[in-house]
Design an enzyme around this catalytic site. Sequence first.
Site, short mmCIF file in Angstrom:
data_model
loop_
_atom_site.label_atom_id
_atom_site.label_comp_id
_atom_site.label_asym_id
_atom_site.label_seq_id
_atom_site.Cartn_x
_atom_site.Cartn_y
_atom_site.Cartn_z
N ASP A 56 -19.23 13.54 -19.68
CA ASP A 56 -19.84 13.96 -20.96
C ASP A 56 -18.90 13.53 -22.08
O ASP A 56 -17.69 13.78 -22.02
CB ASP A 56 -20.05 15.47 -20.98
CG ASP A 56 -20.83 15.93 -22.21
OD1 ASP A 56 -21.96 16.42 -22.06
OD2 ASP A 56 -20.30 15.81 -23.33
N ASP A 84 -25.38 11.64 -24.12
CA ASP A 84 -23.93 11.47 -23.91
C ASP A 84 -23.44 11.94 -22.55
O ASP A 84 -22.25 12.15 -22.37
CB ASP A 84 -23.14 12.14 -25.05
CG ASP A 84 -22.92 13.61 -24.81
OD1 ASP A 84 -23.78 14.26 -24.20
OD2 ASP A 84 -21.87 14.11 -25.26
N GLU A 85 -24.35 12.11 -21.59
CA GLU A 85 -23.85 12.55 -20.29
C GLU A 85 -24.59 11.89 -19.13
O GLU A 85 -25.76 11.56 -19.22
CB GLU A 85 -23.88 14.07 -20.18
CG GLU A 85 -25.23 14.70 -20.28
CD GLU A 85 -25.15 16.17 -20.67
OE1 GLU A 85 -24.84 16.46 -21.83
OE2 GLU A 85 -25.43 17.01 -19.82
P1 TTP Z 1 -23.04 17.80 -26.43
O1 TTP Z 1 -22.52 16.95 -25.31
O2 TTP Z 1 -23.62 19.12 -26.08
O3 TTP Z 1 -21.90 18.10 -27.49
P2 TTP Z 1 -20.79 17.14 -28.09
O4 TTP Z 1 -20.73 15.84 -27.36
O5 TTP Z 1 -21.03 17.03 -29.55
O6 TTP Z 1 -19.47 17.96 -27.89
P3 TTP Z 1 -18.71 18.29 -26.52
O7 TTP Z 1 -19.48 17.63 -25.42
O8 TTP Z 1 -17.33 17.71 -26.70
O9 TTP Z 1 -18.70 19.76 -26.41
O10 TTP Z 1 -24.14 17.01 -27.22
C1 TTP Z 1 -24.13 15.60 -27.38
C2 TTP Z 1 -24.71 15.21 -28.72
O11 TTP Z 1 -26.04 15.69 -28.85
C3 TTP Z 1 -23.95 15.82 -29.89
O12 TTP Z 1 -22.83 15.04 -30.27
C4 TTP Z 1 -25.01 15.90 -30.94
C5 TTP Z 1 -26.30 16.09 -30.19
N1 TTP Z 1 -26.73 17.51 -30.27
C6 TTP Z 1 -27.65 17.88 -31.27
O13 TTP Z 1 -28.11 17.06 -32.04
N2 TTP Z 1 -28.00 19.21 -31.37
C7 TTP Z 1 -27.50 20.17 -30.55
O14 TTP Z 1 -27.84 21.36 -30.68
C8 TTP Z 1 -26.56 19.77 -29.53
C9 TTP Z 1 -25.96 20.79 -28.60
C10 TTP Z 1 -26.21 18.44 -29.43
MG MG Z 2 -20.71 15.82 -25.27
MG MG Z 3 -23.68 16.34 -23.60
#
Ligand code: TTP
Ligand code: MG
Ligand code: MG
Length: 349
Positions: free
Chosen positions: A7, A105-106
């Site tokens: 991720d 992103d994962e």
């Molecule tokens: P995540 O992987 O949940 O979060 P992140 O990558 O920003 O942070 P981390 O993994 O380090 O905790 O989400 C991936 C992307 O998805 C995030 O950068 C933006 C988008 N996203 C939204 O648009 N709205 C949301 O509510 C969430 C959780 C994520």
């Molecule tokens: Mg992330």
């Molecule tokens: Mg994610």
Amino acid sequence: MVVLFVDMDYFFAACEELRRPELKGKPFVVGTHPEKDKFRGVVQTCNYEARKYGVHSAMSINKALELCKDLVYVPDDYKYYDEMSAKVMKLIRGYSFPVEQDSVDEAAVDLGKISYENAKRTGEEIKRRINAETGLPCTIGISYGKYLAKMVCDASKPNGFGIVTEKEMHAFLDSKPVGKLPGVGEKTEAKLKSIGITTVGELAKVNPVALIDKFGSAGVDMQQLAKGVDDGKVVSTEETLSIGRQSTLYRETGDIEVIGKKLKELSDDVAKESARKEFMFKNVGVMVRYSDFTQVTKAANMTHYSSSSEDIYKMAISLAKDLINGKIVRKVGVRVSALLTTKGQKALF
Ligand code: TTP
Ligand code: MG
Ligand code: MG
């Protein structure tokens, strides 16, 4: 089986930091573009400096500004994040293990039957290469199942690397709040609390009858995971003999209008791709992944071969409506099959 879960760290914000290095070290959020979105001013994500102030995804920009007055606001640019996401996914797929992309992103990667030692070596290389070749930070979790690997990844953030083996799993899980289990959202967490369960260890020990009463068979699955039993298979998201596109919704939603828009985009992309490959198609399918990660597909034949994006979309939205039916969705896909080449006797491969 050993599963590796990647991720990206603060993904949208890290992408912005990459092209705007002056943002580094300052607390900032990536927010919905006010002109583009009537739900103006929601935090999509923020960097870790902003998180120190309690700012988080899905919070209103106003609230975020209250928490941190020096907060910098950066409008979103999905097209750019999709490009960066594609780079990361291509790199991961380059290893030719089965890869399941779970969101923008994962991804979960099935490393098969290898030792944790070898998994560590592969994982460290993937992490190093993602960082070197895309310039973005990520975290990797490794374990013996998809959901557990995701939990290990979450627990190792940011810029981390974690491995939890069968032997270590109970120590890893027991004291975690139940909300850390994939698929356990706020509602489920509150319901569990109402029957006295707040930690994963407590969930593992409770009489399953109480869980079945509250959650049906999903309660059993939840408890299995709490016990460290994870049979989540990595479902490879590559397709053959069909042309498909999948995309994660930027926010989980049950709103058919929002989902329909995404299906329209995907239908256009699929129609373009089949035109490029010189195919017509007769069968249209959709995939819907719900917020709890379960995934369903439905497909149907049209009465004729077609090459039109409009035909794909009409079929896709009608199939999707049946599948969604008020549920919350994380990801959707559109696929055409029963392909007919429009160019002589061209083989399918
Ligand atoms: P995540 O992987 O949940 O979060 P992140 O990558 O920003 O942070 P981390 O993994 O380090 O905790 O989400 C991936 C992307 O998805 C995030 O950068 C933006 C988008 N996203 C939204 O648009 N709205 C949301 O509510 C969430 C959780 C994520
Ligand atoms: Mg992330
Ligand atoms: Mg994610």
